[in-house]
Design a protein around this motif. Structure first.
Motif, PDB file in Angstrom:
ATOM      1  N   UNK A 196      54.178  36.570  34.376  1.00 36.54           N
ATOM      2  CA  UNK A 196      54.564  35.442  33.541  1.00 36.54           C
ATOM      3  C   UNK A 196      54.894  35.891  32.122  1.00 36.54           C
ATOM      4  N   UNK A 197      55.445  34.971  31.346  1.00 38.99           N
ATOM      5  CA  UNK A 197      55.797  35.248  29.952  1.00 38.99           C
ATOM      6  C   UNK A 197      54.846  34.505  29.013  1.00 38.99           C
ATOM      7  N   UNK A 198      54.474  35.177  27.935  1.00 40.32           N
ATOM      8  CA  UNK A 198      53.650  34.573  26.888  1.00 40.32           C
ATOM      9  C   UNK A 198      54.413  34.736  25.575  1.00 40.32           C
ATOM     10  N   UNK A 199      55.091  33.665  25.114  1.00 43.58           N
ATOM     11  CA  UNK A 199      55.908  33.782  23.898  1.00 43.58           C
ATOM     12  C   UNK A 199      55.099  34.095  22.647  1.00 43.58           C
ATOM     13  N   UNK A 200      53.794  33.864  22.684  1.00 45.43           N
ATOM     14  CA  UNK A 200      52.961  34.209  21.539  1.00 45.43           C
ATOM     15  C   UNK A 200      52.688  35.696  21.473  1.00 45.43           C
ATOM     16  N   UNK A 201      52.355  36.304  22.605  1.00 42.38           N
ATOM     17  CA  UNK A 201      52.067  37.735  22.640  1.00 42.38           C
ATOM     18  C   UNK A 201      53.340  38.578  22.701  1.00 42.38           C
ATOM     19  N   UNK A 202      54.376  38.064  23.347  1.00 46.13           N
ATOM     20  CA  UNK A 202      55.614  38.816  23.525  1.00 46.13           C
ATOM     21  C   UNK A 202      56.785  37.943  23.089  1.00 46.13           C
ATOM     22  N   UNK A 203      57.002  37.837  21.763  1.00 45.14           N
ATOM     23  CA  UNK A 203      58.034  36.948  21.226  1.00 45.14           C
ATOM     24  C   UNK A 203      59.449  37.293  21.675  1.00 45.14           C
TER      25      UNK A 203
ATOM     26  N   UNK B  65      39.453  40.256  36.052  1.00 45.39           N
ATOM     27  CA  UNK B  65      40.799  39.743  35.792  1.00 45.39           C
ATOM     28  C   UNK B  65      41.583  39.551  37.078  1.00 45.39           C
ATOM     29  N   UNK B  66      42.368  38.483  37.122  1.00 40.87           N
ATOM     30  CA  UNK B  66      43.297  38.231  38.224  1.00 40.87           C
ATOM     31  C   UNK B  66      44.692  38.111  37.625  1.00 40.87           C
ATOM     32  N   UNK B  67      45.645  38.811  38.228  1.00 42.19           N
ATOM     33  CA  UNK B  67      47.006  38.879  37.697  1.00 42.19           C
ATOM     34  C   UNK B  67      47.868  37.772  38.282  1.00 42.19           C
ATOM     35  N   UNK B  68      48.668  37.160  37.427  1.00 42.77           N
ATOM     36  CA  UNK B  68      49.550  36.070  37.836  1.00 42.77           C
ATOM     37  C   UNK B  68      50.997  36.556  37.950  1.00 42.77           C
ATOM     38  N   UNK B  69      51.712  35.993  38.950  1.00 43.84           N
ATOM     39  CA  UNK B  69      53.106  36.337  39.188  1.00 43.84           C
ATOM     40  C   UNK B  69      53.970  35.079  39.158  1.00 43.84           C
ATOM     41  N   UNK B  70      55.258  35.282  38.991  1.00 44.59           N
ATOM     42  CA  UNK B  70      56.183  34.145  38.937  1.00 44.59           C
ATOM     43  C   UNK B  70      56.477  33.572  40.307  1.00 44.59           C
ATOM     44  N   UNK B  71      56.219  34.348  41.368  1.00 44.29           N
ATOM     45  CA  UNK B  71      56.438  33.918  42.738  1.00 44.29           C
ATOM     46  C   UNK B  71      55.251  34.359  43.592  1.00 44.29           C
ATOM     47  N   UNK B  72      55.079  33.773  44.782  1.00 41.54           N
ATOM     48  CA  UNK B  72      53.985  34.206  45.666  1.00 41.54           C
ATOM     49  C   UNK B  72      54.297  35.550  46.314  1.00 41.54           C
TER      50      UNK B  72
ATOM     51  N   UNK C 299      51.039  45.358  32.571  1.00 43.10           N
ATOM     52  CA  UNK C 299      49.687  45.745  32.979  1.00 43.10           C
ATOM     53  C   UNK C 299      48.990  46.556  31.903  1.00 43.10           C
ATOM     54  N   UNK C 300      49.538  46.603  30.689  1.00 42.79           N
ATOM     55  CA  UNK C 300      48.838  47.209  29.568  1.00 42.79           C
ATOM     56  C   UNK C 300      47.478  46.531  29.414  1.00 42.79           C
ATOM     57  N   UNK C 301      46.430  47.310  29.229  1.00 42.88           N
ATOM     58  CA  UNK C 301      45.068  46.795  29.250  1.00 42.88           C
ATOM     59  C   UNK C 301      44.850  45.653  28.262  1.00 42.88           C
ATOM     60  N   UNK C 302      45.564  45.666  27.139  1.00 43.26           N
ATOM     61  CA  UNK C 302      45.376  44.649  26.106  1.00 43.26           C
ATOM     62  C   UNK C 302      46.316  43.452  26.260  1.00 43.26           C
ATOM     63  N   UNK C 303      47.201  43.470  27.242  1.00 38.46           N
ATOM     64  CA  UNK C 303      48.225  42.431  27.402  1.00 38.46           C
ATOM     65  C   UNK C 303      47.756  41.402  28.430  1.00 38.46           C
ATOM     66  N   UNK C 304      47.248  40.271  27.963  1.00 39.86           N
ATOM     67  CA  UNK C 304      46.806  39.237  28.899  1.00 39.86           C
ATOM     68  C   UNK C 304      47.816  38.102  28.987  1.00 39.86           C
ATOM     69  N   UNK C 305      49.113  38.427  28.861  1.00 44.98           N
ATOM     70  CA  UNK C 305      50.172  37.429  28.975  1.00 44.98           C
ATOM     71  C   UNK C 305      50.124  36.696  30.303  1.00 44.98           C
ATOM     72  N   UNK C 306      49.689  37.386  31.349  1.00 45.43           N
ATOM     73  CA  UNK C 306      49.771  36.845  32.702  1.00 45.43           C
ATOM     74  C   UNK C 306      48.486  37.143  33.460  1.00 45.43           C
ATOM     75  N   UNK C 307      47.380  36.782  32.851  1.00 42.76           N
ATOM     76  CA  UNK C 307      46.079  37.205  33.366  1.00 42.76           C
ATOM     77  C   UNK C 307      45.039  36.110  33.157  1.00 42.76           C
TER      78      UNK C 307
END
Length: 637
Positions: free
Chosen positions: A471-478, A457-464, A485-493
């Protein structure tokens, strides 16, 4: 120089006495293998070969494997590993069938699995060596001694005294823990294939270990001395190199808890004549072998095509390729895929054995060749890459096999290694698995840090900037909150092998388009986490501000016969806007498989005129209508 010092130096040079510079710290494990082999009279190549098939000589940070094995020799102790029976479908609200024409299916959790001898080899190793079980689990040197002692004992039971590696075939076959001749032979054959070709690598804790190529013709006749039941691959669809076992999933009617007549646990079909098979879905079982097999034999449970055992890579088939298993939580994907369940636990940070990786790769190569499925991450997908069907199902979708499944190594074994093609507008994610250790939390208890270990896994950020929000995932986190960084949270991964369109580059940071946002990840030139590549991308057609994104490629309403309920083509809760670019996975026709009755004579494939394009939109694949987008080479703007 004093005479004594001169004498000592000359003596060392003449006699080859090991000095500090010739005895580096990264050779400790190699010496441990040599010492254990000598102590217990096991050919060193055999000891190294068995260990490689179990662990690739790694320690895995002291964590147990998916089949309760510890250390380089995979000594098992189910008491201290995860003892739960678990199920693949315990976590989340996913309906594994994923068909709106039927009531949601939610299987009951399985009971814990009782310890069996194959899951308690640490006790036998302790009795043979006099070493406490704790030391056998946690100390690599003692673990290797324990494995060598087991091999020596198995050889003694066979009644053969020899230092020739060829005469250790039976002991190696026994070490895999199989109960039948086919599985035992598959494991032993792979060990001796490794001995013949050799291996050389640096382990996860920095130890350099080498197995020199040693031509060996093993005495396979020893298999008959092990007292194992005879196995057969009759009725299975497997390559010749795998000894598969047929354990059928039942197709039966039964009365449910509400007194209604229903059936399980899959649907009859006629693939590939009726529908193309386009995907192979990689799962983990979230349970141990015996418990998982009990579940797939239950008509009230769900199904998948194959299960793979961790300790020795043994394969069992349950559902024929022509039929549709209830496995991925998305009926469109189910009806066009074959599902492989691997004995394992995504959340607990356990590791997958080399034996299982190799069996899985053999099976997938066979399936891909048979059904002309490309060996890439648009077609060989994890359950975590399967999209929700409609907005309400997105949050509950499963996320196995998780961030510890080594996709890069897997594709090496598939014969389709992930390689750079030049900077042509796309990147293929590929971090260094052993060095890439994201700081996940919640593997064992909520909020607690996970054991640091290699990840794809590689983690994504809003800035460099590593300190910027995810990042935000409106499906996983409405609620609109950023990913965690919760193991099951791939909102930004993102995961190894996935391809994304490059949105920007700043120094050592690269941005990709991801769920309608720019996602930044650290990608230094000297140690890249992604490879430059090229391909096709989609962009909104001229004049379109946004286009809808879908979780299934279903036909338009007018395509359905009068007797089949129309399935809604409902967009997901994401935005694909002008100016964004997403990599193309494949072009698809619209289909819906109507198969909601036990009588398969009326099952129907509904085909529409609508065309779809599969894209890598976020962590999961998704679909857009071809009429809404332009498809172009990634190097064109």
């Amino acid at each position: 120089m004093r005479p004594a010092l001169i004498l000592a130096t000359v003596t060392g040079l003449v006699l080859g006495v090991t000095t500090a510079s010739a005895d580096p710290a990264d050779q400790v494990r190699q010496r441990d293998f040599s010492a254990a082999a000598a102590e217990f009279g096991v050919p060193e190549s055999v000891l190294l070969g068995v260990s490689y098939l179990e662990s690739k000589w790694d320690t895995n940070a002291g964590t147990p494997s998916t089949s309760a094995g510890y250390g380089p020799m995979h000594l098992t102790d189910v008491r201290t590993a995860n003892p739960s029976g678990g199920t693949h479908h315990d976590d989340g609200t996913e309906d594994p069938r994923g068909d709106d024409s039927r009531s949601p299916l939610k299987p009951e959790p399985a009971p814990p699995v009782e310890p069996v001898p194959q899951l308690m080899t640490v006790d036998q190793a302790a009795a043979l060596t006099g070493t406490p079980t704790e030391d056998l689990r946690s100390n690599a040197k003692q673990n290797i001694r324990g494995g060598a002692a087991l091999l020596a004992q198995y050889q003694k039971e066979i009644g053969v005294t020899s230092d020739n590696p060829a005469d250790w075939y039976g002991a190696v076959a026994r070490y895999g823990g199989a109960g039948d001749t086919g599985a035992a032979a598959t494991f032993a054959d792979e060990v001796f294939a490794t001995i013949n070709t050799g291996a050389d690598r640096v382990t996860d804790d920095g130890q350099h270990v080498r197995l020199a190529a040693t031509p060996v013709q093993p005495a396979k006749g020893q298999l008959d001395r092990l007292g194992l039941r005879k196995s057969t691959s009759d009725n299975t669809e497997c390559p010749r190199s795998l000894a598969c076992e047929w354990i059928p999933a039942p197709y039966e009617e039964y009365v449910d808890s509400k007194g209604k007549l229903t059936y399980g646990n899959h649907d009859k079909g006629n693939r590939p004549e009726s529908q193309d098979i386009r995907y192979i879905v990689i799962h983990d079982t979230e349970g141990r072998w015996d418990g998982v097999l009990n579940m797939v034999r239950d008509p009230k449970y769900v199904s998948w095509q194959y299960t793979l055992r961790s300790a020795d890579g043994h394969v069992a088939q349950h559902v024929k390729h022509k039929d549709v298993a209830w496995q991925a939580g998305n009926w469109y994907v189910n009806s066009k895929s074959i599902g492989l369940e691997h004995e394992g636990f995504a959340a607990l940070g356990t590791w997958y054995t080399e034996a299982m990786y190799r069996s899985s790769a053999k099976l997938v190569r066979y399936l891909a060749a048979k059904y002309r499925i490309p060996l890439d991450r648009a077609h060989i997908i994890g359950h975590d890459n399967v999209p929700g069907t409609i907005p309400d199902t997105v949050k509950g979708m499963h996320w196995d096999p998780g961030p510890y499944w080594d996709w890069s190594h897997y594709f090496d074994l598939l014969g389709a290694p992930l390689r750079p093609m030049g900077n042509l507008g796309l990147v293929t994610i590929r971090p260094d698995f052993d060095k890439n250790k994201p700081a996940f939390v919640g593997c064992v208890k909520p909020g607690e840090p996970c054991t640091p270990r290699g990840s794809t896994s590689v983690i994504l950020h809003t800035q460099p900037d590593a300190n910027s929000p995810l990042l935000k995932d409106p499906g996983l986190r409405p609620d609109g909150s950023p990913g965690t960084m919760q193991i099951s949270d791939h909102s930004s991964r993102v995961e190894t092998g996935q391809q994304f369109a490059v949105a920007d580059v700043r120094g050592d940071w690269t941005a990709i388009w991801y769920l309608g946002q720019k996602g930044w990840f650290h990608n230094p030139r000297k140690a890249p986490t992604a490879l430059g590549t090229g391909g096709l991308v989609v962009t909104p057609k001229k004049g379109k501000t946004t286009v809808p994104v879908y979780g299934r490629a279903y036909p338009e309403a007018s395509a359905y016969p009068a007797n089949i309920p129309v399935q809604g083509v409902v967009p997901l809760q994401y935005t694909f806007s002008a100016g964004e670019r997403y990599s193309v996975g494949q072009a698809l026709t619209s289909e819906y498989y109507w198969a909601s009755t036990f009588d398969s004579s009326n099952h129907t494939v509904v085909r529409g005129r609508t065309k779809y394009v599969q894209i890598q939109f976020g962590h999961r694949i998704m679909f857009v209508k071809a009429e809404d987008v332009d498809v172009k080479p990634s190097f064109l703007r």
